[in-house]
Enzyme design. Structure first.
Site, PDB file in Angstrom:
ATOM      1  CG  ASP A 193      -2.048   0.947   1.177  1.00  0.00           C
ATOM      2  OD1 ASP A 193      -2.276   1.524   0.096  1.00  0.00           O
ATOM      3  OD2 ASP A 193      -2.723   1.133   2.207  1.00  0.00           O
TER       4      ASP A 193
ATOM      5  CD  GLU B 296      -6.355   1.368  -4.263  1.00  0.00           C
ATOM      6  OE1 GLU B 296      -6.987   0.298  -4.211  1.00  0.00           O
ATOM      7  OE2 GLU B 296      -6.356   2.213  -3.352  1.00  0.00           O
TER       8      GLU B 296
END
Ligand SMILES: [Zn+2]
Length: 501
Positions: free
Chosen positions: A170, A277
């Site tokens: 992330d 993402e």
């Protein structure tokens, strides 16, 4: 022999020394594997007739023959080597590609929350991203990609989970970090190009705007592609006029270039399918629908195959507490974003800082028709701190005081409206009242954002002041830990209108 026989035999032989996690028992070709805890730690137990056990690392003295059938039981470590062997035997322990299924990320800063997270996911038709940690969180918790992934997989093994799950590296900013995450087996990569997003554009005068715009290498091409173009979304017309096109291009073009570079690296380097993402949520300004449109169209045009995009949505998104802002206004603006995503197609909208944003979950899920991803992390840590307050109030009081001392320093990297004067004086609270602190925004944020300082704090001899004691208490009261945590994550999931599985 079946699983029940093995369990009986093991319990008969080892008596009360180990507590077996019954759901963890798995077999392959007459070899049995499961997890058991003693009073200090968790162990992998391998029971076999063959020499399979030799490959697993454990203390030799623990190797024992049990039962009449001459079964060999070996007490093994929960280490990386043993986990790799298990992952070869049981491929369901490997993370996988999620794609456009609805998904939910449960960051786990202590690395012991996965079984509780899985309890919450039970029966829910949503893809869990069980390993999820940002580069910033890893620095604050002194963990690394390998440890984050291994801990989550051991959690799957403990719970006996055989379904799919993802692993999200992330908020990655550098290609070097992407490479490390690929090497460790992550399946999802969240690229954060915020270092390349310009935030001074709105202040520029027309002349400066033109001057900077003309310096962009593909400025003419962009103009030709977008200027004057209008898009009808939800009955509303979105138009790239000259000023907005120049501003948006200048704000995001370097960031898009960076994403393209990262994507090309991943495409070459990661040999299997992966989720990508793009996160532009950590920017000073809200992402307008027009900017959303531009970013997505440009990424598609430049061949970036992404699954999720995280935008900076309207409102005040603070860590570990409810959404701050006008929910109706959010719903109106968000429906535009959702419509853009549907019109263009092929990707999901991602909600970061999703911990405890109960009021916006139903909107988020419904407007996107489930084409969405949500990330939570801090809320699991808060539940863990809450269990410490319930089970060891004295330790919690120490942590709380330490957090107060460190708050001013730790708040710097966050957007917060926390007011410490609203945090009750714990000297005036009974042990039983400490748990109430976790239902108040200011005290939640106090503990939420100081997690790194709390976990890293050491005394003069270099020993952790809190970390080991936190792990110890959660180990001892594991059932309470799992129950509180899974109930809290369930509260999140129940607001999504998921199909039952
Ligand atoms: Zn984020």
């Amino acid at each position: 022999m079946n699983k029940q026989d093995i369990l009986q035999l093991f319990n008969k032989h080892y008596g009360a020394r180990y507590k077996v996690y019954p759901s963890s028992i798995k077999s392959k070709k007459d070899n049995y594997f499961f997890m058991a805890k003693d009073d200090k730690e968790k162990n992998l137990i391998v029971i076999t007739k063959t020499n399979v056990a030799q490959k697993f690392e454990g203390s030799v003295s623990e190797e024992e023959k049990i039962g009449k059938e001459e079964l060999l039981a070996k007490i093994c470590y929960l280490n990386h080597h043993n986990l790799n062997l298990l992952r070869e035997i049981f491929p369901h322990l490997n993370p996988s590609f999620c794609g456009l299924r609805p998904s939910f990320g449960t960051g786990d800063r202590l690395g012991i929350a996965t079984p509780a997270h899985l309890q919450a996911f039970q029966g829910k038709d949503i893809f869990p991203i069980l390993a999820q940690q940002s580069v910033r969180e890893m620095a604050r918790t002194e963990r690394n990609w390998q440890k984050v992934l291994d801990d989550a997989i051991w959690g799957c093994f403990e719970a006996g989970y055989e379904g799919p799950f993802g692993a999200d590296a992330d908020h990655v900013k550098k290609i070097k970090e992407l490479k490390e995450a690929v090497d460790c087996g992550f399946t999802m990569f969240t690229i954060d190009p915020s270092d390349f997003i310009r935030n001074d554009i709105e202040k520029l005068g027309k002349q400066e705007l033109d001057q900077f715009y003309n310096q962009i290498s593909n400025s003419k091409e962009i103009k030709k592609l977008y200027l004057g173009k209008s898009y009808k979304v939800n009955g509303k017309e979105l138009i790239f006029d000259e000023k907005s096109l120049k501003e948006i291009t200048l704000t995001y073009s370097e960031a898009i270039n960076h994403v393209v570079k990262c994507y090309e690296f991943l495409k070459d380097y990661k040999k299997s399918n992966f989720d990508l993402e793009i996160s532009v949520d950590e920017t000073p300004t809200v992402t307008s629908p027009l900017a959303h449109l531009f970013i997505v169209l440009e990424l598609k045009r430049r061949g970036v195959d992404f699954q999720n995009i995280a935008l900076h949505f309207l409102g005040d998104w603070q860590k570990g507490i409810e959404y701050i802002g006008d929910v109706k206004q959010f719903a109106r603006e968000f429906s535009l974003h959702a419509a853009i995503a549907k019109n263009i197609g092929g990707y999901k909208l991602s909600l970061h800082t999703g911990s405890d944003k109960f009021s916006v979950y139903p909107i988020f899920y419904q407007e996107t028709d489930g084409l969405c991803h949500i990330k939570t992390a801090g809320t699991s840590w808060l539940e863990e701190a809450k269990v410490v307050a319930m089970k060891d109030p004295a330790l919690y009081r120490e942590i709380h005081r330490f957090a107060l001392e460190n708050f001013a320093k730790d708040r710097a990297s966050y957007n917060l409206t926390t007011d410490l004067s609203r945090v009750p004086n714990i000297d005036k609270l009974s042990d039983g009242q400490l748990v109430d602190l976790f239902s108040k925004p200011d005290s939640r944020q106090l503990i939420h954002i100081t997690y790194g300082s709390i976990l890293r704090a050491k005394d003069d001899e270099g020993k952790y002041i809190f970390k080991d004691r936190i792990y110890k208490i959660l180990f001892k009261y594991e059932e309470d830990h799992y129950r509180e945590l899974s109930n809290h994550i369930k509260r999140h999931l129940e607001l999504l209108n998921l199909r039952r599985r």
